[in-house]
Design a protein around this motif. Structure first.
Motif, PDB file in Angstrom:
ATOM      1  N   SER A  40       1.342   2.557 -12.431  1.00  0.00           N
ATOM      2  CA  SER A  40       2.114   1.518 -11.597  1.00  0.00           C
ATOM      3  C   SER A  40       1.278   1.854 -10.195  1.00  0.00           C
ATOM      4  O   SER A  40       1.112   0.667  -9.494  1.00  0.00           O
ATOM      5  N   GLY A  41       1.014   2.859  -9.574  1.00  0.00           N
ATOM      6  CA  GLY A  41       0.300   3.161  -8.054  1.00  0.00           C
ATOM      7  C   GLY A  41      -0.939   2.386  -8.365  1.00  0.00           C
ATOM      8  O   GLY A  41      -1.489   1.873  -7.368  1.00  0.00           O
ATOM      9  N   SER A  42      -1.711   2.674  -9.516  1.00  0.00           N
ATOM     10  CA  SER A  42      -3.161   1.948  -9.231  1.00  0.00           C
ATOM     11  C   SER A  42      -3.158   0.292  -9.256  1.00  0.00           C
ATOM     12  O   SER A  42      -3.885  -0.297  -8.613  1.00  0.00           O
ATOM     13  N   TYR A  43      -2.203  -0.192 -10.094  1.00  0.00           N
ATOM     14  CA  TYR A  43      -1.933  -1.578 -10.140  1.00  0.00           C
ATOM     15  C   TYR A  43      -1.575  -2.320  -8.648  1.00  0.00           C
ATOM     16  O   TYR A  43      -2.266  -3.134  -8.179  1.00  0.00           O
ATOM     17  N   LEU A  44      -0.750  -1.364  -7.850  1.00  0.00           N
ATOM     18  CA  LEU A  44      -0.494  -1.913  -6.526  1.00  0.00           C
ATOM     19  C   LEU A  44      -1.533  -1.634  -5.515  1.00  0.00           C
ATOM     20  O   LEU A  44      -1.532  -2.287  -4.678  1.00  0.00           O
ATOM     21  N   GLN A  91      -9.865   1.770  -8.095  1.00  0.00           N
ATOM     22  CA  GLN A  91      -8.952   1.477  -8.975  1.00  0.00           C
ATOM     23  C   GLN A  91      -9.446   0.736 -10.237  1.00  0.00           C
ATOM     24  O   GLN A  91      -8.735   1.120 -11.250  1.00  0.00           O
ATOM     25  N   PHE A  92     -10.406  -0.166 -10.274  1.00  0.00           N
ATOM     26  CA  PHE A  92     -10.787  -0.665 -11.350  1.00  0.00           C
ATOM     27  C   PHE A  92     -11.223   0.197 -12.470  1.00  0.00           C
ATOM     28  O   PHE A  92     -11.246   0.127 -13.572  1.00  0.00           O
ATOM     29  N   ILE A  93     -12.138   1.205 -11.668  1.00  0.00           N
ATOM     30  CA  ILE A  93     -12.607   2.395 -12.682  1.00  0.00           C
ATOM     31  C   ILE A  93     -11.468   3.088 -13.492  1.00  0.00           C
ATOM     32  O   ILE A  93     -11.643   3.292 -14.829  1.00  0.00           O
ATOM     33  N   SER A  94     -10.505   3.588 -12.704  1.00  0.00           N
ATOM     34  CA  SER A  94      -9.457   4.453 -13.275  1.00  0.00           C
ATOM     35  C   SER A  94      -8.346   4.123 -13.879  1.00  0.00           C
ATOM     36  O   SER A  94      -7.777   4.322 -14.847  1.00  0.00           O
ATOM     37  N   TYR A  95      -8.227   2.445 -13.745  1.00  0.00           N
ATOM     38  CA  TYR A  95      -7.224   1.736 -14.296  1.00  0.00           C
ATOM     39  C   TYR A  95      -7.137   1.767 -15.914  1.00  0.00           C
ATOM     40  O   TYR A  95      -5.945   2.293 -16.294  1.00  0.00           O
ATOM     41  N   TYR A  96      -8.012   1.804 -16.526  1.00  0.00           N
ATOM     42  CA  TYR A  96      -7.971   1.700 -18.123  1.00  0.00           C
ATOM     43  C   TYR A  96      -8.069   3.157 -18.541  1.00  0.00           C
ATOM     44  O   TYR A  96      -7.702   3.538 -19.860  1.00  0.00           O
ATOM     45  N   GLY A 141       0.818  -1.436  -0.056  1.00  0.00           N
ATOM     46  CA  GLY A 141      -0.163  -0.117  -0.077  1.00  0.00           C
ATOM     47  C   GLY A 141       0.693   1.378   0.089  1.00  0.00           C
ATOM     48  O   GLY A 141       0.425   2.114  -0.615  1.00  0.00           O
ATOM     49  N   LEU A 142       1.862   1.300   0.775  1.00  0.00           N
ATOM     50  CA  LEU A 142       2.634   2.391   0.967  1.00  0.00           C
ATOM     51  C   LEU A 142       3.603   2.624  -0.388  1.00  0.00           C
ATOM     52  O   LEU A 142       3.687   3.712  -0.974  1.00  0.00           O
ATOM     53  N   LEU A 143       3.938   1.596  -1.023  1.00  0.00           N
ATOM     54  CA  LEU A 143       4.647   1.742  -2.353  1.00  0.00           C
ATOM     55  C   LEU A 143       3.701   2.082  -3.407  1.00  0.00           C
ATOM     56  O   LEU A 143       3.983   3.132  -4.189  1.00  0.00           O
ATOM     57  N   ALA A 144       2.343   1.778  -3.378  1.00  0.00           N
ATOM     58  CA  ALA A 144       1.288   2.185  -4.457  1.00  0.00           C
ATOM     59  C   ALA A 144       1.199   3.810  -4.237  1.00  0.00           C
ATOM     60  O   ALA A 144       1.006   4.579  -5.000  1.00  0.00           O
ATOM     61  N   GLN A 145       0.842   4.213  -2.920  1.00  0.00           N
ATOM     62  CA  GLN A 145       0.809   5.580  -2.510  1.00  0.00           C
ATOM     63  C   GLN A 145       2.036   6.231  -2.975  1.00  0.00           C
ATOM     64  O   GLN A 145       2.113   7.734  -3.296  1.00  0.00           O
TER      65      GLN A 145
END
Length: 213
Positions: A47-51, A68-73, A11-15
Protein backbone atom coordinates in the motif's frame (compact mmCIF):
# COMPACT_ATOMS: atom_id res chain seq x y z
CA UNK A 1 -6.73 22.73 -1.44
CA UNK A 2 -3.62 23.47 -3.55
CA UNK A 3 -1.92 20.82 -5.65
CA UNK A 4 1.16 21.03 -3.39
CA UNK A 5 -0.81 19.95 -0.32
CA UNK A 6 -2.52 17.16 -2.26
CA UNK A 7 0.87 15.80 -3.33
CA UNK A 8 2.16 16.19 0.24
CA UNK A 9 -0.89 14.35 1.56
CA UNK A 10 -0.24 11.44 -0.82
CA UNK A 11 3.37 11.24 0.36
CA UNK A 12 2.47 11.43 4.04
CA UNK A 13 -0.19 8.75 3.61
CA UNK A 14 2.39 6.52 1.91
CA UNK A 15 4.84 7.02 4.76
CA UNK A 16 1.99 6.36 7.17
CA UNK A 17 1.63 2.88 5.67
CA UNK A 18 5.38 2.33 5.83
CA UNK A 19 5.54 3.49 9.44
CA UNK A 20 2.59 1.26 10.30
CA UNK A 21 4.28 -1.78 8.74
CA UNK A 22 7.44 -1.10 10.73
CA UNK A 23 5.46 -0.61 13.94
CA UNK A 24 3.47 -3.83 13.42
CA UNK A 25 6.61 -5.83 12.66
CA UNK A 26 8.41 -4.25 15.61
CA UNK A 27 5.64 -4.96 18.15
CA UNK A 28 5.12 -8.55 16.99
CA UNK A 29 8.86 -9.20 17.01
CA UNK A 30 9.21 -7.74 20.51
CA UNK A 31 6.45 -10.05 21.74
CA UNK A 32 7.97 -13.11 20.07
CA UNK A 33 11.52 -12.15 21.11
CA UNK A 34 12.66 -12.84 17.53
CA UNK A 35 12.44 -11.07 14.17
CA UNK A 36 9.17 -11.92 12.40
CA UNK A 37 7.86 -11.41 8.86
CA UNK A 38 4.09 -10.95 9.38
CA UNK A 39 1.64 -10.89 6.47
CA UNK A 40 0.39 -7.45 7.49
CA UNK A 41 3.93 -6.12 7.04
CA UNK A 42 3.76 -6.96 3.32
CA UNK A 43 0.21 -5.67 2.86
CA UNK A 44 1.16 -2.31 4.37
CA UNK A 45 4.40 -2.30 2.34
CA UNK A 46 2.47 -2.76 -0.90
CA UNK A 47 0.00 0.00 0.00
CA UNK A 48 2.79 2.41 0.92
CA UNK A 49 4.80 1.57 -2.19
CA UNK A 50 1.84 2.21 -4.48
CA UNK A 51 1.25 5.65 -2.98
CA UNK A 52 4.93 6.63 -2.65
CA UNK A 53 5.52 5.79 -6.30
CA UNK A 54 2.63 8.11 -7.15
CA UNK A 55 4.15 10.76 -4.87
CA UNK A 56 7.54 10.45 -6.58
CA UNK A 57 5.87 10.71 -9.99
CA UNK A 58 3.98 13.85 -9.00
CA UNK A 59 7.17 15.35 -7.54
CA UNK A 60 9.21 14.47 -10.62
CA UNK A 61 11.68 12.61 -8.39
CA UNK A 62 13.24 9.69 -10.28
CA UNK A 63 15.03 8.34 -7.19
CA UNK A 64 11.73 7.72 -5.39
CA UNK A 65 9.97 6.21 -8.42
CA UNK A 66 12.91 3.94 -9.26
CA UNK A 67 13.18 2.68 -5.70
CA UNK A 68 9.51 1.75 -5.52
CA UNK A 69 9.44 0.11 -8.95
CA UNK A 70 12.16 -2.31 -7.85
CA UNK A 71 10.60 -3.30 -4.52
CA UNK A 72 6.93 -3.30 -5.59
CA UNK A 73 6.88 -6.80 -7.07
CA UNK A 74 8.95 -8.16 -4.19
CA UNK A 75 6.06 -7.22 -1.91
CA UNK A 76 3.66 -9.07 -4.23
CA UNK A 77 5.92 -12.13 -4.22
CA UNK A 78 6.06 -12.21 -0.42
CA UNK A 79 2.27 -12.05 -0.24
CA UNK A 80 2.17 -15.00 -2.61
CA UNK A 81 4.69 -16.86 -0.44
CA UNK A 82 2.47 -16.13 2.55
CA UNK A 83 -0.51 -17.61 0.65
CA UNK A 84 -2.28 -14.26 1.06
CA UNK A 85 -2.18 -13.11 -2.57
CA UNK A 86 -5.00 -15.46 -3.58
CA UNK A 87 -7.24 -13.96 -0.89
CA UNK A 88 -7.18 -10.54 -2.58
CA UNK A 89 -10.14 -9.94 -4.95
CA UNK A 90 -9.26 -10.64 -8.60
CA UNK A 91 -9.98 -7.07 -9.77
CA UNK A 92 -7.66 -5.62 -7.14
CA UNK A 93 -4.94 -8.14 -8.00
CA UNK A 94 -5.19 -7.15 -11.66
CA UNK A 95 -4.92 -3.45 -10.78
CA UNK A 96 -1.90 -4.06 -8.53
CA UNK A 97 -0.14 -6.17 -11.16
CA UNK A 98 -0.80 -3.91 -14.14
CA UNK A 99 -0.47 -0.39 -12.69
CA UNK A 100 3.37 -0.15 -12.94
CA UNK A 101 3.37 -1.50 -16.50
CA UNK A 102 0.60 0.89 -17.54
CA UNK A 103 2.50 3.80 -15.95
CA UNK A 104 5.63 2.93 -17.94
CA UNK A 105 3.69 2.60 -21.20
CA UNK A 106 1.91 5.89 -20.54
CA UNK A 107 5.20 7.64 -19.77
CA UNK A 108 6.91 6.32 -22.89
CA UNK A 109 4.19 7.86 -25.05
CA UNK A 110 6.04 11.14 -24.53
CA UNK A 111 9.60 10.09 -23.72
CA UNK A 112 11.00 13.62 -24.16
CA UNK A 113 8.60 15.03 -21.59
CA UNK A 114 9.39 12.15 -19.25
CA UNK A 115 13.12 12.83 -19.55
CA UNK A 116 12.61 16.55 -18.86
CA UNK A 117 10.49 15.77 -15.82
CA UNK A 118 12.85 13.28 -14.21
CA UNK A 119 16.31 14.10 -15.56
CA UNK A 120 16.14 17.85 -16.06
CA UNK A 121 14.24 18.85 -12.94
CA UNK A 122 15.57 22.28 -11.88
CA UNK A 123 14.74 21.49 -8.25
CA UNK A 124 17.03 18.44 -8.23
CA UNK A 125 20.59 18.94 -9.53
CA UNK A 126 21.96 15.88 -11.32
CA UNK A 127 24.55 15.18 -8.61
CA UNK A 128 21.88 15.26 -5.90
CA UNK A 129 19.58 13.09 -8.02
CA UNK A 130 22.34 10.48 -8.41
CA UNK A 131 22.93 10.56 -4.64
CA UNK A 132 19.21 9.98 -4.07
CA UNK A 133 19.14 7.14 -6.59
CA UNK A 134 22.09 5.44 -4.87
CA UNK A 135 20.25 5.67 -1.55
CA UNK A 136 16.99 4.36 -3.00
CA UNK A 137 18.66 1.53 -4.91
CA UNK A 138 20.62 0.45 -1.81
CA UNK A 139 17.45 0.69 0.28
CA UNK A 140 15.57 -1.40 -2.30
CA UNK A 141 18.33 -4.01 -2.59
CA UNK A 142 17.34 -5.14 0.90
CA UNK A 143 14.24 -6.64 -0.66
CA UNK A 144 16.24 -8.29 -3.44
CA UNK A 145 18.41 -9.80 -0.71
CA UNK A 146 15.30 -10.79 1.25
CA UNK A 147 13.76 -12.31 -1.88
CA UNK A 148 16.80 -14.50 -2.56
CA UNK A 149 17.14 -15.49 1.10
CA UNK A 150 13.44 -16.34 1.43
CA UNK A 151 13.42 -18.24 -1.85
CA UNK A 152 16.19 -20.48 -0.57
CA UNK A 153 14.36 -20.98 2.72
CA UNK A 154 10.98 -21.34 0.94
CA UNK A 155 9.41 -19.05 3.52
CA UNK A 156 9.12 -15.31 3.99
CA UNK A 157 11.96 -14.28 6.31
CA UNK A 158 13.52 -10.95 7.31
CA UNK A 159 17.21 -11.86 7.95
CA UNK A 160 19.91 -9.76 9.62
CA UNK A 161 21.33 -8.63 6.29
CA UNK A 162 17.95 -7.12 5.44
CA UNK A 163 18.11 -4.82 8.47
CA UNK A 164 21.76 -3.87 7.86
CA UNK A 165 20.99 -2.81 4.28
CA UNK A 166 17.81 -1.07 5.49
CA UNK A 167 19.76 1.00 8.00
CA UNK A 168 22.45 2.03 5.50
CA UNK A 169 19.92 2.90 2.79
CA UNK A 170 17.68 4.74 5.22
CA UNK A 171 20.54 6.95 6.40
CA UNK A 172 21.32 7.93 2.79
CA UNK A 173 17.67 8.64 1.96
CA UNK A 174 17.24 10.68 5.16
CA UNK A 175 20.29 12.75 4.16
CA UNK A 176 18.82 13.20 0.66
CA UNK A 177 15.51 14.25 2.22
CA UNK A 178 17.23 16.79 4.46
CA UNK A 179 19.07 18.32 1.50
CA UNK A 180 15.83 18.51 -0.49
CA UNK A 181 13.82 19.62 2.55
CA UNK A 182 11.39 16.79 1.78
CA UNK A 183 9.26 16.31 4.90
CA UNK A 184 7.84 13.02 3.61
CA UNK A 185 11.26 11.39 3.28
CA UNK A 186 12.59 12.88 6.52
CA UNK A 187 9.63 11.73 8.64
CA UNK A 188 9.48 8.29 7.07
CA UNK A 189 13.17 7.50 7.42
CA UNK A 190 13.56 8.93 10.93
CA UNK A 191 11.11 6.37 12.32
CA UNK A 192 12.59 3.60 10.20
CA UNK A 193 16.17 4.13 11.38
CA UNK A 194 15.16 3.46 15.00
CA UNK A 195 13.20 0.34 14.04
CA UNK A 196 15.97 -1.10 11.86
CA UNK A 197 18.53 -0.62 14.62
CA UNK A 198 16.17 -2.29 17.11
CA UNK A 199 15.61 -5.30 14.83
CA UNK A 200 19.37 -5.71 14.50
CA UNK A 201 19.59 -5.79 18.28
CA UNK A 202 16.74 -8.33 18.58
CA UNK A 203 18.40 -10.55 15.96
CA UNK A 204 21.76 -10.29 17.71
CA UNK A 205 20.20 -11.00 21.11
CA UNK A 206 18.33 -14.04 19.73
CA UNK A 207 21.59 -15.49 18.35
CA UNK A 208 23.32 -14.98 21.72
CA UNK A 209 20.56 -16.88 23.52
CA UNK A 210 20.64 -19.65 20.91
CA UNK A 211 24.43 -20.01 21.29
CA UNK A 212 24.12 -20.17 25.08
CA UNK A 213 21.63 -23.03 24.79
Amino acid sequence: MSSYFIVLLVGLLAQGFFSARTLVQWILSERAKRVLSPTLFWILSLSGSYLLCLYGWLRGDLSIVLGQFISYYVYLWNLKLKNSWKNIPFILRAVLLLTPAIAVIFGLQDADSLARTFLQNEDIPLGLLLFGIVGQVLFTLRFVYQLIYSYRKQESVLPTGFWLISLAGSLLIATYGLIRLDAVLILGQSFGIAAYARNLWIGHHTKLIANEN
